[in-house]
Every structure is written in C-alpha cells, then in structure tokens.
Enzyme design. Structure first.
Site, PDB file in Angstrom:
ATOM      1  CG  ASP A 154     -28.832 -20.371  -6.143  1.00 60.49           C
ATOM      2  OD1 ASP A 154     -29.236 -20.553  -7.312  1.00 60.49           O
ATOM      3  OD2 ASP A 154     -29.580 -20.438  -5.152  1.00 60.49           O
ATOM      4  N   GLY A 155     -24.224 -19.997  -6.569  1.00 60.85           N
ATOM      5  CA  GLY A 155     -22.923 -19.357  -6.385  1.00 60.85           C
ATOM      6  C   GLY A 155     -22.390 -18.802  -7.702  1.00 60.85           C
ATOM      7  CG  ASN A 165     -27.714 -13.998  -2.254  1.00 61.40           C
ATOM      8  OD1 ASN A 165     -28.706 -13.847  -2.966  1.00 61.40           O
ATOM      9  ND2 ASN A 165     -27.226 -15.182  -1.962  1.00 61.40           N
ATOM     10  CG  ASP A 213     -21.270 -14.508  16.033  1.00 67.79           C
ATOM     11  OD1 ASP A 213     -20.646 -14.218  17.071  1.00 67.79           O
ATOM     12  OD2 ASP A 213     -21.412 -15.674  15.638  1.00 67.79           O
ATOM     13  CB  THR A 222     -34.253 -18.205   0.484  1.00 72.65           C
ATOM     14  OG1 THR A 222     -33.756 -17.712  -0.758  1.00 72.65           O
ATOM     15  CG2 THR A 222     -35.750 -17.955   0.559  1.00 72.65           C
ATOM     16  CB  ALA A 223     -28.821 -17.025   0.984  1.00 72.15           C
ATOM     17  CG  LEU A 280     -34.324 -19.063   5.920  1.00 73.25           C
ATOM     18  CD1 LEU A 280     -35.647 -18.324   6.066  1.00 73.25           C
ATOM     19  CD2 LEU A 280     -34.456 -20.117   4.820  1.00 73.25           C
TER      20      LEU A 280
END
Lengths: 281, 281, 281, 281
Positions: free
Chosen positions: B57-58, B130, B160, B171-172, B175
C-alpha cells in the site's frame, strides 16, 4: 397552507399548545386539517402541507411512522430532550408561524428505512427513521448474529446486539454505542455493535443502496426495536432485513441554525474541557 | 495494453520481480512503456493503460501521488503489510497476467483529496489518497485546532491532532485513531480526532462535496502529514484546506475478493474471540 | 511552617502573586524559605514544610521533578488549564493561608514513577508524576514496541506509541488516548495504546509493584516524553523501564472539594447532554 | 485431598467426564466427597479441599455462588467458551491429577462482591464474582441512574445501564462495554457505562474498599443481572449497593500459563493485524 397538528396529549402543555395553534393558524392565513394527539388517525389519505408535531424527537419519530408511505413535511416543536429533529422551541413557534404559512422555509429530505422480519412462515414489515436495533432481551445472554450485505455474509457478532442506523439516527442510539456522527444528508447507513465481544469490530459506514440482512444464529432471548418505539420478539434463525425505503422523511427548517450548531448545542460536540481563565472558551 | 512498472527497488525482490514482469508482459501480448523503481520519473505525460505497482500500500500511495493529475489504473502487487490496495500477491500475478493484458478486469474509481496549506504568504498544494493529518510535533505539546466546513466554524480540538481521511484511508490511520470503516466507494470524508482532550468529540462522516479547513490556533510545534509520506511544518494561524480532487484514483481488480473479505482477512474485522471446541468458528 | 514559593514567572501574574504571598505569609505567622520562579534552584537540600506552586498542573509537574528525591508537600494555585493537582484558585489562596500556616490541612500521598532508558551503552534515569510516553516522532512512521511485565514479554504494539500512566496522570494524556480514570490513591499503573493498529488492545490496569519494560523494536524516529515536559530521543532496540519510585508526591488539600467533584468540574465527567426543560440538569 | 465434582450435566460429556474423574481420583490417592451436576446441593457445610468444576467460566461462576460464604478452591475444566477461570482443558486434567491430589499447585485468591437491592420494603443480598449490571429491560427505554461512592453522589448516567465489575469480571462484560483490563489480583472495581448518552463518561477504576450505590431514578423497565446468571427486576427509586465481600473466590493453578498469556490466547490481546511476509508475526 394546510396543517396537521400531531403530538402526545399526555405530555404537559401539548393539548393547550395544540389549541393555541389551532386558533392562531387560521388567523395567520392557514388552515388546520386535522388534530390528532393520540396517534390514532390513519394519515395515509390526509392531504396537508405541513405536519406540526408537538413534543420532541420521540413524537416526530412516531408521527413519521404514523404517516407511513404518505410523508408530509414535519415542523417539530420541541418540548423534550435532545431535539435533533424538532426545529423550534415552543416560544419560537408563534413568531415563525407567518413565515411557515407563507411557505418561507427550507425543505430537507432524509433517508428512511424499511425493515422486514421473516421467520416461522411469518413476515412483517416496518418503516422507520432512526434505527433498527437487534438486541438480547431477558435473560440477557449474548446474541450471536451474522450480517450479510447484498447477499454476501460479511461478519459475525457476539454481544448485546447491533444497530443499523440512518444519518438521522446516528446521533441517537448508535452514537451511544460508539458510532460516528453522519451528516444528515448522506445516503448511507452505519452498522454499530453494542457491547460486543468482537474486539476487532469497528463501526461500518456503507451505502444506503445496499441491503443489510442480520440473522439471529442462536439465542435465549432477543428482539428487534425500531426507532426505540416498536419492539418485536425474535427467535433463532429469523432474519431481519434493512434497506432504504422508497419514501423520504421531510423536515421544514425555518431558523438559521445549522446541523453543526445543533451538534454543539445538544451534544457539546467538540467542546473542550473546562478551563479557568483561558482564551479559548 | 501498455504497462508501467513502478515500485521501490530498495525492497527485497522488487527489482527481480520487475525484470520478470518486463519479460512476461510482452510474451502475454502486452507492452512495457516504462520501468521506474526510484519514483523519479515525471509520469504526467506517460501514456499507459495499467500501472503495475510492486510493493504494498505504501508503494501504491507513492505511485498515486507521482502520477498526480494523470492517474493511470493501478494493479498493486503486495509485498508489504496490510494490503488494502494491492489486489494480488506476487505468486498470483503471473497466472493473472493474461487476463490483465486482455482487459478482463474491473476498474474501481476512488476519491482523492487535494490539500492546500496557506500562511505567511506561502501557498502549497498536495494531492493524496489516504489522509491528511494535522498533528503536534516535538516538543509534543497539545495542538489547538479549529475546523470549518464550507466556511462555517464547527468545532475546536485540543489534543494530538486531527485526521481528514478518505474512504480508502479509513482503514489506515483514521481507524487506529478510533474512526469508523467507510465503504470504499462512498463520496465522504471522515474527520477523526487523535488523542483528544475534547471528550465529547466523535468522528464525523461528512460529504466529499464540502470544503474542510483546519486552522492551527496556537502551537509549540505542529506539522501536516500526507498519506504518511509527506511532512510539512505548520506554524500558528496557518490553515490547511482539504477538498475532493478533480482526479480519481483507479484500481484494477482481477480477483473475486470482496472488500468485506479483505476487512476480515486483514483486520480480523468482526471475528470473534478464540474458543475451544465451539460451533461458531 | 516554612514555605517554598515556586512557579513560572513568564506566566502572567505569577511574579506579582509570589510577591504578595511573600508579604502575607509572614503576616500569617509563616516563613518564606525560598522563592524560585525559574525552576533553577537545587531543592534537594532545602528544608521546608510546604511548596506553594503558582501556575497550574504543568508547574506542579515541573516542581515535583525539581524536588526530585526530596519531595515537599505541594499546595498548587491554579492559573492554568484543567487543575487536577492545583487545589486552590488565586482568589482562594489568601483566605486559606491562615489554615495552611497553622497546619490545618490534609496530606495526600501519590505514586511517582522512575523511568530508566538504556541502550548504546548509555543509561539515564528520570523521575515523574504523570506518565511516560513512548511515541513516534518525525517522520511519524509507526513504532513497533514490545511490552514486558516483570520480565515476561506480554504484548506487541504497532501504532503511535504507548503510555504508562500513574493514577494522577490518568486524567491527562492517557485519558485522551482512551484510558480509564484511576482513583488517585490506587497503587496501579495503566498502559494505554495511542492510535494503535492493534485493534484487540484494551488498556491494562496493573500493579505498581511490577516493572514495565518497553523495547523499541524498530523505528524511523521515536522518543520518550516524561510528564509532557522532558523529551528524550530513542533508537531501535533501546529499552524504557518504568517502575514505582521510592519517593512519593505529596499534595496539601485545604478545601472540601472531592476528587469526584473535580472530575465533574474539569471533565464534565458523567454529565448528561443538554436538555431543554428537564429535571436532571 | 477431598474433592467435590460440580458442573452442568446438560452439557455434552460432563456426566461422562465426572464419572471418569470419580474413578480416577481414588486411584490417584484422593477422595470424592460429592458429585453435583445439577447445582442442587447446599455446599455450605460440605468439607472438601478442591472443587473440580466441569464446564467453563459459566459453570465456575455458578459454582462460586452455590458455595456462597464457604468457598472451596476451584479447579476449572474448560469445555466452553473463553476460559479465563478454567485452568485446564479436558485432556490436560488426567495427566495433572496426581499433582493436584498431592497438593502441588498454587492457590490464587480473588475479590468477590456482595450486592444488596433495597426498595419497597424488600431487601435482597447476592454474592458474585464477575459483575453487577444495572440495565434497561423491555421496552428498552434509557435508564437514568445516579452513582454514589461512599455516600457522595458522584455521577449521573443515561443509557443502557452501568456495570460494576471485579478484576475477574473485567475481561467479560465490562470489556465488551469499553472497560479496561484489570490485573486479576488488584483490590479494585471498575464502573463502566453501557451505551451511554453521557459522552464525557470514561470508565472509573476505584478502590474495592469503597461502597458503590446506584439508584434507579426513573424507568420504564430495568433489572439487575449478577454474573450474567441471576436477573432481578428493578423499580424506580430502588438502590443497588455493591461492596467487597468478606469471602474470597479461590482458584487452583497447576499449569505455568500466565494471565498475560491467557489474554493473548483468548482475546488476541495486543496481537497485530495480519501481514503477508513480515518479520513481526
């Protein structure tokens, strides 16, 4: 402009307020078609332009199901708790009446769902606005549910139950169960778990074009609750199907209050902890 | 069918796999237009039908930003962690190559965002797939952020930072910060708080047609991180604006694996705790 | 009764308030031993009965670390945000001064931790009151941490980091990361994950008699932050060990405000959403 | 060594396993004092050293309440789900029998609670091991509860209900409702909200030396559930009081499995998402 007046006369002031409105609406140039403060009329053949609902979100949910497939735009007058749907408070309604009679308002349309419960040869169908809850009931053992989306079995749940919520419903029960806030106009449902032993579960936001089927795999006691108001017992292997309804719920907005403002006012959404003497508050 | 081959040659096997594919693609009737394993080519004027991306994915996130406004459909080949975007593993790619060359695949389109950072007379624009993260950086004091949606100031955050995520990004990082899972095709963003002191905050899912502006009210150190890969320092009173991009990210799906299946395989989403000898598993 | 006066003179009114107190304390029968508004004195050999700390929880955390192994009972005077430790506001301090000078107050003792960082032949030791955070730093890739308790490797974390917090610290950063509230007198730590990809993780409350070691397995950038005030870079394979300190932090309570009252006042803990016209509020 | 054999004979294999053990225990040098597979004996005057409980955590909870104020050390044999209390599986019990008969095991003591329900002149007292749940029942409207700790009213709850859990119970229902994991030996309770509309609420971990009283302010249906097994209807203005019991639950540990290992095995606690080909797993 033809008006329905709905509400629950058991609540304080509702009868009195209804009578006041029944006098003021004609004076403002409108017409009162029907007053029903017992949720007893069949509204499917009543012709009206505005349904004035006295009594908070609960009363509006009830009115919405009472209107069934013949949804008349609702203007809610808030007596109760947490008015996400009721746009006006009792002291705002008279000053705004003229605007409403003259049609100076925005109309918002909202997703409703239909919910079918099948099993044991029986078949029932319900219409709703907030959410379908499939939950354990006494003796409160875990329910074991499987979720299918458009026919594909996608997940399994063990716990107190699950919620299929509309955007309107997302700030009600689903929020309490850990669900996100959904902007009211989105064409989506959110499926939220209640006290689940499925630790990896996260709420799923998915398209309102899809069909959601929840099967009760095994139980010692379970039920379906619709909009917090209708309770139907559920037996093992029965299936609950939720999909977008063909009809839409309609609300009348007369004020300038936005949804985000309501989130802040009602939920303290995104407000910060209490400070002494700080510049933020 | 014209192919690009992209990936990160520092990763084990990527160079070798790229060379293998460069031999096999012509044999299957396709054409390799370009191989870039260093993310160094300007791809905006490269004509190709499929971008084979080697490396998880990266690598796909990087390829997507490298293609910029000229998005070529991506077929990802997974070497790495958590392949939500990479459709095939290395041993599946050769058997499927014929199908791809012959155009037997589905094409999925996905929301991308553009992110503008303004302040101090400077102005920068980024494209991403993303999420945009606005977060504290060393010395890691709380950041104080205000969020406006379509020009209305809607909320304030202390903590933060916050994340504005697409469905693909849901989903990254979002999540991990407590956000919901968004079905990949929805036209929405989710705004999720990271370690917030704003206890009443809940993730907000809202329309991708709206414009989201986050202003850094005060800070001792903050930055913007795009897709986990680009880091831009942020100073007080700078504003980060996120909106839907005009271009879309495109993925090629050759297998029959559904999104829900991927959720179960990758996240153990909705799977139950471990049991001994029970009928559910 | 001998007094220290501590605080941060860069904050508005602190210098002025310190001078006022330096005049009023002798008038009330007490003695001012030292005034340090720059955190520059070595307090380990200062003999005093009460440390008046001007400036909120941050100033108290700093004072506590400045006193190191020689903890003098602290009476905090709150100028800042979220005063969980500061018992009095500036306008309450003079009326209460007589009581304090005459020793009419309760003394509460609180768990402090010591934190050792080892690796690369170096070895550092820190004392603290709130929490140890092991977190990713720029470029903000995930950190991969393993946790051992009393020598047993118990868990693995992928995400932004983890927090080992005392009860006093439980309403600070750990709470923002999803941790529970710990009653201030309990002999426990809580280990809370920050934005973890480990979806099954839940905060763990465990005994303060145990030793907690966190090893940084791999990183592109990580650090340790102690009480939000000390930042130490961390490299791969370094280990951070947290255990109960032999010294205890001591606070002076003069008012009748309970901890639960502070939770409600500061966090709106357990207060209900806004209602119109309801009997609960 | 004198043995009790308890369990639920309606479960598969329990009767058969009980008979097997009744033969093997004397052969190993022990003595079987009583077999009760229907939870029907009064165990308060039975003298035994070990209670072998066949059937998972549910059976152990039942046995523990059946033994009431006369707790005999329990060795649980797991047939069921999620064995946090049952130390052995059925195939481990015979090989370990000799050790048990010879007293080669560790004894762990655990906090139990007593729960009093008062109102309408009635007064009932219950003993339990996991948790007291005060919850809404049909028609499932919100319950409105107030919590007092040692006589101070500390918080108000609107929602499905609240849970007062022991450390042993913390991995059961409280965990599903969002509570932390409590190390089994801690002298604390955790108070966790179930689907609360009180968005600022966070679980509170507090001392087992304190007394917790929950008053049902108003309801359309509510009940108390103890250890998931006893259900008592609750009416408005009734109060439920929970405190540490004078008796302790005792478990026998023969294996070397630690609590943290059980957390990983049973809950996948702190395990990472699925990866392809990575070095972590």
């Amino acid at each position: 402009m033809r008006f329905l007046i709905l509400g629950n006369e058991k609540k304080l002031q509702v009868r009195e307020q209804a009578e006041l409105l029944a006098r003021e609406i004609p004076a403002a140039g409108g017409q009162v078609v029907l007053i029903d403060l017992n949720s007893e009329s069949n509204l499917e053949h009543v012709e009206a332009d505005v349904a004035l609902v006295l009594g908070g979100d609960g009363a509006i949910l009830r009115a919405s199901r009472q209107m069934n497939t013949h949804q008349i735009p609702v203007l809610g007058i808030n007596y109760g708790r947490l008015g996400f749907l009721a746009d006006l408070s009792t002291d705002e309604v008279l000053p705004q009446l003229k605007s409403v009679v003259e049609g100076r308002f925005r109309l918002c349309k909202h997703l409703m769902f239909e919910c079918e419960i099948e099993g044991n040869g029986k078949f029932h169908k319900y219409l709703g606005l907030n959410e379908v809850v499939i939950r354990s009931s006494p003796p409160f053992h875990m329910v074991d549910l499987s979720l299918s989306i458009d026919g594909e079995e996608v997940s399994r749940f063990l716990g107190d139950g699950i919620i299929v919520s509309t955007p309107i419903g997302s700030t009600a029960y689903s929020l309490a169960a850990g669900g996100p806030i959904l902007s009211q106009e989105l064409p989506v449902f959110v499926i939220t778990q209640m006290c689940g032993h499925t630790l990896t579960y996260r709420p799923l936001v998915d398209s309102a074009q899809k069909t959601y089927s929840i099967r009760l795999e095994a139980t010692d006691g379970a039920c379906v609750v619709i909009d917090g108001q209708e309770l139907i017992e559920l037996a093992s292997l029965q299936t609950v199907t939720v999909r977008k309804s063909a009809v839409e719920f309609q609300t009348i907005k007369v004020g300038s209050k936005t949804y985000y403002r309501t989130l802040r006012d009602k939920l303290n959404w995104g407000t910060t902890p209490n400070y002494r003497g700080n510049k933020l508050s």
